[in-house]
Design a protein around this motif. Structure first.
Motif, PDB file in Angstrom:
ATOM      1  N   ILE A  61      -2.696  -2.207   2.529  1.00 19.73           N
ATOM      2  CA  ILE A  61      -1.584  -1.265   2.356  1.00 19.73           C
ATOM      3  C   ILE A  61      -1.737  -0.565   1.007  1.00 19.73           C
ATOM      4  CG2 ILE A  61       0.909  -1.057   2.103  1.00 19.73           C
ATOM      5  CD1 ILE A  61       1.243  -3.290   4.050  1.00 19.73           C
ATOM      6  N   PRO A  62      -1.801   0.775   1.001  1.00 18.14           N
ATOM      7  CA  PRO A  62      -2.003   1.481  -0.276  1.00 18.14           C
ATOM      8  C   PRO A  62      -0.768   1.365  -1.172  1.00 18.14           C
ATOM      9  CG  PRO A  62      -2.176   2.979   1.620  1.00 18.14           C
ATOM     10  CD  PRO A  62      -1.691   1.682   2.137  1.00 18.14           C
ATOM     11  N   GLN A  63      -0.978   1.541  -2.464  1.00 15.36           N
ATOM     12  CA  GLN A  63       0.127   1.562  -3.431  1.00 15.36           C
ATOM     13  C   GLN A  63       0.630   2.992  -3.613  1.00 15.36           C
ATOM     14  OE1 GLN A  63       1.908  -0.640  -5.378  1.00 15.36           O
ATOM     15  NE2 GLN A  63       1.084  -2.084  -3.859  1.00 15.36           N
ATOM     16  N   THR A  64       1.899   3.135  -3.885  1.00 13.10           N
ATOM     17  CA  THR A  64       2.434   4.441  -4.236  1.00 13.10           C
ATOM     18  C   THR A  64       1.886   4.825  -5.611  1.00 13.10           C
ATOM     19  OG1 THR A  64       4.435   3.690  -3.147  1.00 13.10           O
ATOM     20  CG2 THR A  64       4.576   5.749  -4.369  1.00 13.10           C
ATOM     21  N   THR A  65       1.320   6.017  -5.721  1.00 17.02           N
ATOM     22  CA  THR A  65       0.746   6.405  -7.011  1.00 17.02           C
ATOM     23  C   THR A  65       1.855   6.826  -7.975  1.00 17.02           C
ATOM     24  OG1 THR A  65       0.468   8.648  -6.233  1.00 17.02           O
ATOM     25  CG2 THR A  65      -1.430   7.178  -6.051  1.00 17.02           C
ATOM     26  N   THR A  66       1.626   6.569  -9.258  1.00 14.40           N
ATOM     27  CA  THR A  66       2.627   6.943 -10.263  1.00 14.40           C
ATOM     28  C   THR A  66       1.948   7.593 -11.462  1.00 14.40           C
ATOM     29  OG1 THR A  66       2.453   4.707 -11.151  1.00 14.40           O
ATOM     30  CG2 THR A  66       4.308   5.143  -9.695  1.00 14.40           C
TER      31      THR A  66
END
Ligand code: SF4
Ligand code: SF4
Ligand code: SF4
Ligand code: SF4
Lengths: 186, 419
Positions: B25-30
């Motif tokens: 599951i990819p991470q939300t980019t910040t």
């Protein structure tokens, strides 16, 4: 008043006094304000709990292309085949045809993961933060799509123009070292 | 209600899948905002620029160098830093911080607000000459200055005081930062913006071709404060440090009308008349203040509409009274959030009260200022030589080259240097 020298001296005296008062005033103001200030910087962010995806984010940013983009909290996503953030209501087929997509910019990429799951990714260079997908996802899906100010784009206006136009008062100043208010992270 | 309040937040309707293909599951980019060190660099550059501006205007006395520093500031604080933070706009943050304990003032904003004031108190308006990017923008495009008649100039200048009063009122009540919203040149600095901001910027630029620094002279709320401090500054720009020989060559040199003529004391008959006028104006002063205060407080229901909470409360009341049809985005969002209408009303009442007090204070202040200006205009001034007006001079250095005494001084100096 008859001697020309006197009033000038008085003037100088007055001026000196005033100068001292101004200097003291500035120093005082500085001290009071310094006690209210901090090294911390603040940036603007959307509280996703308040945002109603009204569409103002796409139009009110001072940048031509809004600094607000849709982001995805993947861990909340259902990876649905019929994604209500991706498809218009009653799509003719579950494919990637433009006429079936909700996003006016075609900014959501649908990729097959494994049967029956699909991953939805936002292409931020296309997204304008209109929030149509956010509404669609929240209404019938898990609400994993939401809007955030992207700090690689935002010029951090002293007063965010969208904040002033946001009907839900969803914008707030957040510390610059924690600049996101992400969904699905407690 | 519960259903409604969930419209934007959403509910977990479908459980997240159990993947079998080893899918991560990819991470939300910040992506992060610029690092805090940039504030430190900006403050340092700002202080150095202020110091250099003071030295260039008072000691080096060279228009060429002043223009050089001005261009640097225009590129650094304007185009490179996108025109933000700026001293003019910092008034908003300061007012908000002064009246609102929830708001924390960033230290860099305090530096940008305070440093030019202190420098002006010592060295005059070097900040306006060569550091402020807004001033620089107007200064470089000035090609054919027209003279603004003195009475018109004085009247237009009052606009800046009104602007300052309202900017502080709106910022202090947490309604909006007017100065930043209507900053005419920030659109150029960002090279980005919607069309009405472009129209505002381009019109200001076009006016600046013929009227020297129109924003500085007639609108700039920060300039209002700088003017007053510059009146009593320790050192100041002189057309020539030597004696004025009253050749009148510099009379038309200043495109901002800041070179003022020598004047003689009034003859006794006129002096007596001017004393009567002053006495009359002093009596008028409290009347003007009262009038201003009355107008300011009477305007409070209108002014308070600048605050989103007041607008929302007004709208909800109108909807509940059946005066308007349908809902706005704001009233819809408010209803969906399930908040208490009564609380909203109370909040609106307290904000309106603050506008009543603030409007009255702003009105009184403006009345006193208008009265004070009238009195000042009736007081005869005795001036022995041509000089740069203490308040109005931006220290731009244009007039130096017009003065023959100054020319001679320069030649003498260069001979001295070559010896
Ligand atoms: S303006 Fe406010 S409510 Fe509208 S989409 Fe942006 S954050 Fe959400
Ligand atoms: S629907 Fe709007 S908010 Fe969602 S991805 Fe497309 S442009 Fe961005
Ligand atoms: S702070 Fe400025 S650039 Fe950033 S989102 Fe708001 S209006 Fe856009
Ligand atoms: S008057 Fe105002 S805008 Fe003009 S240079 Fe000075 S601070 Fe800047």
């Amino acid at each position: 008043m008859t001697q020309p020298n006197k009033p000038i001296n008085r003037r100088d005296f007055l001026r000196d006094g005033l100068w001292g008062a101004c200097f003291a005033g500035l120093a005082g103001t500085g001290a009071v304000l310094a006690s209210k200030s901090s090294q911390q910087r603040f940036v603007w962010q959307i509280d996703p709990a308040k945002c109603t995806a009204c569409g103002n984010c796409a139009t009110f940013c001072v940048l031509q292309e809004s600094a607000v983009k849709c982001v995805h909290a993947y861990q909340m996503c259902g990876y649905c085949d019929l994604c209500t953030g991706y498809y218009r209501p009653e799509p003719s087929a579950l494919d990637t045809a433009a006429e079936n997509q909700l996003c006016p910019r075609g900014a959501i990429i649908r990729t097959y993961v494994e049967d029956p799951y699909f991953q939805y990714t936002i292409d931020e260079s296309l997204c304008n933060g209109c929030g149509k997908c956010v509404k669609g996802c929240a209404a019938f899906g898990n609400g994993s799509l939401f809007l955030q100010v992207r700090h690689d784009l935002c010029v951090n206006c002293n007063e965010c123009a969208i904040a002033a136009a946001c009907p839900a008062q969803a914008f707030k100043r957040v510390p610059a070292d924690k600049p996101y208010l992400l969904k699905g992270q407690g | 209600m519960l259903m409604l309040s969930m419209t934007a937040w959403g509910v977990q309707r479908f459980p997240p899948p159990q993947f079998e293909s080893g899918y991560q599951i990819p991470q939300t980019t910040t992506p992060m905002p610029h690092p805090p060190i940039r504030d430190v660099i900006d403050s340092a550059v700002f202080l150095v620029a202020l110091g250099m501006a003071s030295w260039l205007t008072l000691k080096k006395r060279s228009r060429k160098w002043i223009v050089g520093l001005m261009l640097f500031s225009l590129f650094y604080f304007g185009f490179f830093r996108n025109g933000c933070v700026c001293s003019v706009g910092s008034i908003g943050n300061i007012a908000l911080a002064a009246f609102n304990s929830e708001y924390t003032l960033p230290a860099v904003v305090l530096v940008f607000f305070l440093a030019p004031l202190v420098f002006t108190l010592f060295f005059g308006r070097g900040f306006c000459a060569a550091v402020c990017p807004l001033g620089a923008m107007q200064d470089i495009v000035l090609i054919r200055p027209v003279r603004v008649p003195e009475p018109l100039e004085a009247a237009l200048r009052l606009l800046a005081y009104v602007y300052l009063a309202f900017a502080v009122l709106f910022a202090a009540t947490g309604s909006l930062f007017v100065i930043c919203r209507y900053d005419p040149f920030v659109t150029f600095f960002r090279f980005n913006g919607n069309w009405n901001l472009w129209v505002l910027g381009i019109s200001f630029l076009l006016i600046s071709l013929f009227v020297g620094r129109p924003y500085c002279r007639f609108l700039c709320p920060y300039g209002v404060i700088l003017r007053q401090l510059s009146r009593i500054s320790r050192w100041r720009v002189k057309i020539t440090p030597d004696e004025c020989i009253q050749c009148r060559l510099c009379e038309q040199a200043c495109p901002f009308g800041a070179v003022v003529k020598p004047s003689k004391p009034l003859p006794p008959a006129e002096n007596a008349r001017s004393k009567r006028t002053i006495a009359f104006l002093i009596v008028l002063l409290p009347i003007l203040a009262a009038l201003g205060g009355w107008i300011g407080s009477a305007m409070h229901p209108t002014l308070a509409r600048a605050h989103p909470t007041v607008r929302l409360a007004n709208r909800i009341d109108a909807e509940m009274a059946g005066l308007v049809q349908g809902q706005t985005d704001a009233s819809e969002a408010f209803r969906a959030s399930g908040q208490d209408v009564q609380l909203l009303r109370l909040e609106a009442v307290s904000i309106r009260y603050r506008f009543w007090v603030g409007g009255m204070m702003a009105g009184i202040a403006l009345g006193l200022i208008a009265g004070g200006k009238l009195i000042a205009s009736a007081v005869p001034v005795v001036r022995k030589e041509y000089e740069a007006h203490r308040a109005g001079c931006f220290a731009c250095g244009r007039c130096f080259a017009y003065c023959p005494v100054e020319q001679k001084r320069r030649i003498d100096q260069s001979i001295m240097n070559t010896k």
